[in-house]
Design an enzyme around this catalytic site. Structure first.
Site, PDB file in Angstrom:
ATOM      1  N   LYS A  22       0.791  -1.554   0.765  1.00 50.70           N
ATOM      2  CA  LYS A  22      -0.213  -0.053  -0.233  1.00 50.70           C
ATOM      3  C   LYS A  22       0.734   1.031   0.233  1.00 50.70           C
ATOM      4  CE  LYS A  22      -1.384   1.215   3.976  1.00 50.70           C
ATOM      5  NZ  LYS A  22      -1.510   2.622   4.640  1.00 50.70           N
ATOM      6  N   ASN A  23       2.283   1.620   1.253  1.00 51.06           N
ATOM      7  CA  ASN A  23       2.602   2.385   0.455  1.00 51.06           C
ATOM      8  C   ASN A  23       3.739   3.231  -0.078  1.00 51.06           C
ATOM      9  OD1 ASN A  23       1.047   2.970   3.445  1.00 51.06           O
ATOM     10  ND2 ASN A  23       2.011   2.533   4.684  1.00 51.06           N
ATOM     11  N   CYS A 116      -6.383   8.370   9.453  1.00 51.96           N
ATOM     12  CA  CYS A 116      -6.216   7.397  10.893  1.00 51.96           C
ATOM     13  C   CYS A 116      -5.932   7.926  12.018  1.00 51.96           C
ATOM     14  CB  CYS A 116      -5.650   5.848  10.827  1.00 51.96           C
ATOM     15  SG  CYS A 116      -6.174   4.263   9.905  1.00 51.96           S
ATOM     16  N   ARG A 121      -0.103  14.216  13.650  1.00 52.29           N
ATOM     17  CA  ARG A 121       1.132  13.679  12.529  1.00 52.29           C
ATOM     18  C   ARG A 121       0.938  15.114  11.736  1.00 52.29           C
ATOM     19  NH1 ARG A 121      -1.758   8.294  10.455  1.00 52.29           N
ATOM     20  NH2 ARG A 121       0.783   8.570   9.373  1.00 52.29           N
ATOM     21  N   ASP A 306       3.619  -0.020  12.091  1.00 60.46           N
ATOM     22  CA  ASP A 306       2.752  -0.764  11.072  1.00 60.46           C
ATOM     23  C   ASP A 306       2.296  -2.153  11.740  1.00 60.46           C
ATOM     24  OD1 ASP A 306       2.229   1.735  10.102  1.00 60.46           O
ATOM     25  OD2 ASP A 306       3.384   1.422   8.554  1.00 60.46           O
ATOM     26  N   ARG A 399      -9.297  -0.422   4.107  1.00 61.46           N
ATOM     27  CA  ARG A 399      -8.396   0.783   3.141  1.00 61.46           C
ATOM     28  C   ARG A 399      -7.241   0.323   3.328  1.00 61.46           C
ATOM     29  NH1 ARG A 399      -7.532   5.604   6.810  1.00 61.46           N
ATOM     30  NH2 ARG A 399      -5.915   5.367   5.673  1.00 61.46           N
TER      31      ARG A 399
END
Ligand code: EPU
Length: 419
Positions: A22-23, A116, A121, A306, A399
Site C-alpha cells: 500500500k505505502n 487514521c 501527525r 504498522d 483501506r
C-alpha cells in the site's frame, strides 16, 4: 457501516499470497502526475486507499484504465492543481500530491490530509523539504497554498525520518535539474520502490534504502511500467495470524529481505517459521513464549510501527510478560481496551507502552475498529477468541488489506462481511 463477523478458534491452514505494498502504491500513483506518458502499474493492491488515490488522479484530469488483474494504466495531463477536498480528506497520503503538483503546475492547493487518527501527525517536515527546493507554502490552517517559482536542487536534512516527507521531496526533486541530497531520509522498502519508479522515469537516484539519498531530476520525465513490491506489513500480519491460531500457513510472494527485523522479533517469541524459497515461507504451530524483553518499533530497518498492534495480539498468546513500546504514534496503543474487553491481560503503562501478560484465552466480543492496523489486530484477536466477534467500522480495514475476507476464508477462517 460494514462489519466483520468472525467465529474464532479455527486454525489458519493453507496458502495465501501477499498483495502489493500500500505505502509503495500511493507515492507511485502520485508520481504519474510527473508525466503525461502512459504509466502501467502492476500488482496494485485493490484497497480503499488506492481507490481514493485513483479518484484523486481522475479528478485532477488523468485517465485511469484498469487493465487485467491488478494492473492499471494511467496517462494524460492534469487539468488543475487543487485536488478535490472531500477526497483529500479521506487519507493522510493525499499529502503526497503536493510535490508532484508543484513539479507539474508550479502551484498546489490542498486541504489538510485526513486518515487514521494515530496521534499528532505533523506536516512541517514536508514543508521544510519542499521549501528547500524553492516552494513557498502558506497555510491558514484550512488550506495549504503552495507555489514554486524558482525550483532549485538543495541539500536537505530532514528533522524527522518521515516516510512521506522523504517521498514528497523525491517527487519534487525528480523534476529539478541538478543534484538534491536528502539526509536523515526514510529507508523503508516503499521509499526504495518509489526511487525505482523515478529512475525508470528518467531521474538519477542513488542511496535508496539508506538514510542518505541523492536525486538528479529531469525536465522531461517519461512513462514507466512497474510492478509494486509485495507488502511486508501484510506478510508480517499474516505470519502473526497463522502463529496465533496455531495454524500452518504458507505465505507466497514475500521478500525475506524486508522481513529481517520482524523475523528476529518473531523468533524471540518462539514463533516457528521457515523460508521455503526466495519468495515463500511457512508458519508452523508452536508454543509461543515471551522472552521478557522489550519489543520496540523503530524507523526502518527497525520493527515497523504498522505491525505493533498485531504484535500485541501475538503477545497475548505467548507465555510470559511482554513490554511493547511504540514511540512514534501517541494513540497507537489505545485500542488495547478492546483486547482487555476480550479477556486479554494488558496494562497500559503510558500512551506509548503496554505490558502484556500471557497467554490468555480471548473471548468473542462486539468491537469497533479504531484504525487500520488496530482493526486488523482485532481481526486476529477474533480469529483466536472463543465464540463469535463482530468488528464494526470494517471500512477502515478495507483501506489497507485487499480482499481480506475471501483470502482468510481460503485458509480456513470462519469470517464474513455484513453491510
Ligand atoms: N516521527 C517522529 N520522529 C521521527 C520519525 C517520525 O516524531 O524521526 C513522527 C512524525 O512526526 C509522524 C509519525 O512519527 O507524525 C510518523 O512518521 P512519518 O512522517 O514517517 O509517517 P507518514 O509518512 O505520515 C508513513 C506511512 C504510515 C506509517 C508511517 C511510519 C504512508 C502512506 N504512510 O506515514 O502508514 O505508519 O510512515 O512508518 O507511507 C499505515 O499504513 O497504516 C500507516 C499509517
Amino acid at each position: 457501516m460494514a462489519k466483520f463477523v468472525i467465529e474464532g478458534g479455527k486454525k489458519l491452514e493453507g496458502e495465501i499470497t501477499i498483495s502489493g505494498n500500500k505505502n509503495a502504491a500511493l507515492p507511485i500513483l502520485a508520481a504519474t502526475i510527473l508525466t503525461d506518458d502512459e504509466c502501467v502499474i502492476e500488482n496494485l493492491p485493490a484497497i480503499k486507499d488506492v481507490d481514493t488515490m485513483l479518484a484523486l488522479l481522475r479528478d485532477l484530469g488523468k485517465t485511469v484504465n484498469r487493465l487485467h488483474g491488478n494492473h492499471v494504466l494511467i496517462k494524460g495531463a492534469i487539468a488543475k492543481s487543487a485536488p478535490d477536498r472531500a477526497l483529500v480528506d479521506k487519507m493522510r497520503a493525499s499529502i503526497l500530491l503536493l510535490g508532484p503538483l508543484l513539479a507539474r503546475s508550479g502551484e498546489a492547493t490542498l486541504g489538510p490530509p485526513g486518515g487514521c487518527v494515530l496521534g499528532r501527525r505533523a506536516v512541517g517536515t514536508h514543508f521544510d523539504a519542499l521549501s528547500a527546493l524553492g516552494a513557498n507554502i502558506i497555510t491558514d490552517g484550512d488550506n495549504y497554498e503552495a507555489k514554486i517559482e524558482n525550483p532549485r536542487p538543495a541539500d536537505i536534512f530532514l528533522d524527522e525520518v518521515s516516510v512521506t516527507a522523504t517521498e514528497n521531496a523525491l517527487l519534487l526533486a525528480a523534476s529539478i535539474l541538478g543534484e538534491t541530497s536528502i539526509d536523515n531520509a526514510a529507508c523503508e522498502p516503499h521509499v526504495g520502490d518509489l526511487a525505482e519508479v523515478l529512475k525508470k522515469m528518467g531521474a538519477s537516484v542513488h542511496g535508496a534504502g539508506s538514510n542518505s539519498m541523492t536525486i538528479s531530476g529531469s525536465k522531461r520525465l517519461r512513462g514507466f511500467t512497474h510492478r509494486i513490491v509485495p507488502d511486508h506489513i501484510e506478510a508480517g500480519t499474516l505470519m502473526i495470524a497463522g502463529a496465533c491460531t496455531q495454524g500452518h500457513l504458507i505465505i507466497r510472494d514475500v521478500r525475506p529481505a524486508h522481513l529481517r527485523m520482524m523475523m528476529i522479533y518473531f523468533e524471540r517469541i518462539d514463533m516457528k517459521f521457515r523460508l521455503i524459497d526466495d519468495i515463500s515461507l511457512e508458519v508452523l504451530p508452536a508454543e509461543l513464549i515471551s522472552p521478557s524483553r522489550k519489543f520496540q518499533t523503530r524507523p526502518w530497518p527497525g520493527f515497523p510501527t504498522d505491525l505493533m498492534s498485531p504484535l500485541i495480539v501475538l503477545a497475548t498468546q505467548a507465555r510470559g510478560i511482554t513490554l511493547c513500546h511504540d514511540w512514534m504514534f501517541e494513540s497507537r496503543m489505545f485500542f488495547v481496551d478492546k483486547l482487555i474487553a476480550m479477556g486479554a491481560n494488558v496494562t497500559l503503562c503510558d500512551p506509548h507502552r503496554v505490558l502484556v501478560y500471557g497467554p490468555t484465552q480471548l473471548r468473542g466480543q462486539k468491537l469497533s475498529s479504531p484504525d487500520l492496523r488496530a482493526g486488523v489486530a482485532l481481526v486476529i484477536a477474533a480469529l483466536v477468541a472463543k465464540g463469535t466477534s463482530i468488528i464494526e467500522n470494517a471500512e477502515l480495514i478495507d483501506r489497507g488489506y485487499e480482499d481480506l475476507i475471501p483470502r482468510l476464508q481460503g485458509v480456513g477462517a470462519k469470517i464474513e462481511r455484513r453491510e
